[in-house]
Design an enzyme around this catalytic site. Sequence first.
Site, PDB file in Angstrom:
ATOM      1  N   SER A  51      -0.944   3.801  15.223  1.00  0.00           N
ATOM      2  CA  SER A  51      -0.619   5.361  15.428  1.00  0.00           C
ATOM      3  C   SER A  51      -1.889   6.333  15.974  1.00  0.00           C
ATOM      4  O   SER A  51      -1.819   7.052  17.057  1.00  0.00           O
ATOM      5  CB  SER A  51      -0.611   5.663  13.937  1.00  0.00           C
ATOM      6  OG  SER A  51      -2.114   5.451  13.050  1.00  0.00           O
ATOM      7  N   CYS A  58      -3.416  -2.736  -0.707  1.00  0.00           N
ATOM      8  CA  CYS A  58      -2.529  -3.323  -0.887  1.00  0.00           C
ATOM      9  C   CYS A  58      -2.457  -4.093  -1.316  1.00  0.00           C
ATOM     10  O   CYS A  58      -1.841  -5.413  -1.033  1.00  0.00           O
ATOM     11  CB  CYS A  58      -3.118  -4.031   0.900  1.00  0.00           C
ATOM     12  SG  CYS A  58      -3.241  -3.024   2.234  1.00  0.00           S
ATOM     13  N   LYS A  73      -3.777  -6.354  16.155  1.00  0.00           N
ATOM     14  CA  LYS A  73      -4.280  -5.185  15.635  1.00  0.00           C
ATOM     15  C   LYS A  73      -5.263  -5.045  15.024  1.00  0.00           C
ATOM     16  O   LYS A  73      -6.474  -4.881  14.066  1.00  0.00           O
ATOM     17  CB  LYS A  73      -3.106  -4.509  14.049  1.00  0.00           C
ATOM     18  CG  LYS A  73      -3.403  -3.999  13.603  1.00  0.00           C
ATOM     19  CD  LYS A  73      -2.050  -3.304  12.753  1.00  0.00           C
ATOM     20  CE  LYS A  73      -2.248  -2.330  12.183  1.00  0.00           C
ATOM     21  NZ  LYS A  73      -1.558  -2.384  11.041  1.00  0.00           N
ATOM     22  N   ARG A 118      -1.767   6.691   8.098  1.00  0.00           N
ATOM     23  CA  ARG A 118      -2.331   7.424   6.986  1.00  0.00           C
ATOM     24  C   ARG A 118      -0.963   8.137   6.135  1.00  0.00           C
ATOM     25  O   ARG A 118      -0.745   9.226   5.143  1.00  0.00           O
ATOM     26  CB  ARG A 118      -3.473   7.575   6.589  1.00  0.00           C
ATOM     27  CG  ARG A 118      -4.396   6.403   6.704  1.00  0.00           C
ATOM     28  CD  ARG A 118      -4.407   5.027   5.745  1.00  0.00           C
ATOM     29  NE  ARG A 118      -4.944   4.173   6.282  1.00  0.00           N
ATOM     30  CZ  ARG A 118      -6.025   3.476   6.162  1.00  0.00           C
ATOM     31  NH1 ARG A 118      -7.447   4.427   5.705  1.00  0.00           N
ATOM     32  NH2 ARG A 118      -6.061   2.147   6.710  1.00  0.00           N
ATOM     33  N   LYS A 167      -6.199  -8.447  11.660  1.00  0.00           N
ATOM     34  CA  LYS A 167      -5.813  -7.017  11.391  1.00  0.00           C
ATOM     35  C   LYS A 167      -7.525  -6.446  11.328  1.00  0.00           C
ATOM     36  O   LYS A 167      -8.086  -6.589  10.383  1.00  0.00           O
ATOM     37  CB  LYS A 167      -4.888  -6.827  10.296  1.00  0.00           C
ATOM     38  CG  LYS A 167      -5.231  -4.914   9.982  1.00  0.00           C
ATOM     39  CD  LYS A 167      -4.023  -4.619   9.152  1.00  0.00           C
ATOM     40  CE  LYS A 167      -3.556  -3.530   8.473  1.00  0.00           C
ATOM     41  NZ  LYS A 167      -2.387  -2.971   7.440  1.00  0.00           N
ATOM     42  N   ARG A 222     -10.318  -0.156   2.798  1.00  0.00           N
ATOM     43  CA  ARG A 222      -9.865  -1.480   3.344  1.00  0.00           C
ATOM     44  C   ARG A 222     -10.867  -2.784   3.655  1.00  0.00           C
ATOM     45  O   ARG A 222     -10.573  -3.601   4.430  1.00  0.00           O
ATOM     46  CB  ARG A 222      -9.031  -1.373   3.235  1.00  0.00           C
ATOM     47  CG  ARG A 222      -7.565  -0.919   3.024  1.00  0.00           C
ATOM     48  CD  ARG A 222      -6.261  -0.294   3.570  1.00  0.00           C
ATOM     49  NE  ARG A 222      -5.508   0.278   4.527  1.00  0.00           N
ATOM     50  CZ  ARG A 222      -4.798   0.713   2.864  1.00  0.00           C
ATOM     51  NH1 ARG A 222      -5.188   0.954   1.814  1.00  0.00           N
ATOM     52  NH2 ARG A 222      -3.606   2.009   2.659  1.00  0.00           N
ATOM     53  N   CYS A 250       1.007  -1.036  -0.506  1.00  0.00           N
ATOM     54  CA  CYS A 250      -0.076  -0.171   0.139  1.00  0.00           C
ATOM     55  C   CYS A 250       1.177   1.129  -0.379  1.00  0.00           C
ATOM     56  O   CYS A 250       0.519   2.675  -0.267  1.00  0.00           O
ATOM     57  CB  CYS A 250      -0.994   0.163   1.402  1.00  0.00           C
ATOM     58  SG  CYS A 250      -0.135   0.488   3.143  1.00  0.00           S
TER      59      CYS A 250
END
Length: 325
Positions: free
Chosen positions: A273, A129, A247, A204, A194, A216, A121
């Site tokens: 993040s 991705c 995640k 991002r 994920k 996604r 990605c």
Amino acid sequence: MFPVDRPRRLRASAALRDLVQETRLTVGQLIYPMFIRFGSDHKIPIRSMPGIYQWSIDRALEHLAVVQEMGVRSILLFGIPEHKDAMGREAYDPEGIIQQALRAFNEHFPQLTLIADLCLCEYTDHGHCGVVKDGWIQNDESLELLARTAVQQALAGADIVAPSDMMDGRVAAIRAALDGHGLINTPIMSYAAKYASGFYGPFREAAENTPEFGDRRTYQMNPANRREAIREVDLDIAEGADIVIVKPAMPYLDILSDIKGHVSVPVAAYQVSGEYSMIQAAAGHGWIDAKRVVEESLLSIRRAGADLIITYFAPQYGQWRQQGM
Ligand code: PBG
């Protein structure tokens, strides 16, 4: 029963609390993610992630010396390529940014464990991705490119490859490609569970990988699903995953707990993040105490079942530990 039972007895002193503490956290259990870009003398702040930067290789080397000094022993690498294209070529180019970084970092810091995030990605112009055709992210065509990327990363010196794309069958494809090149000892740490998460928002900006169209959700998991995480993890382990990742981390502690009870491979959690930025933002306003909340968040993730944690706080936490917190 009270008055015989008094749990407070074991909380009376710091030493006593330490003695009966159930979960422990060491800096050696932490993995620090870094963003690497082309050029020289770059240390570009990421606005939405105070304290996190995009680094050129030369400046990253300076930073790594400090990071290592703080006790961090493992790094997860994300690359920002020079040019993006439909097929994400720089991901599997031997001279791609991550391959260059791996060679340089290995030369200067042979003791560090270098983990290569394995995804297209950051390298595709559409930001997805995998390979896109007719608006659909093509699964099987993407596997070949991911496998090629894994081989290049391992040849360049990656100690571990970490596929984060969520294509079906990618762990098997990567294992076969690595083994076909004699890279039988390169472990695969797969992002097995994920989720399609809003908590990736600041990433991002950091990795410049916002999808050009759509989102996604056709490959990452639905945040509402719990049993499906077990299915994803089972498949990845059957295909050869050595470590599985859940995640994001803190909003998914139930998933971590399920997975820990279900598998015998090490379980990793990624404090992403958005989790980092929320803590930094509130701490920046003086609304929470960063030290306490960072440690508490990491301990919670460990307590729920993570053996290791990917976190942007790794060097900061290491420094606090050295200073006695
Ligand atoms: C991309 C990738 C993402 C993250 C790690 N690898 C973003 C995404 O899937 O959109 C997120 C990490 C973070 O938010 O810290 N394959």
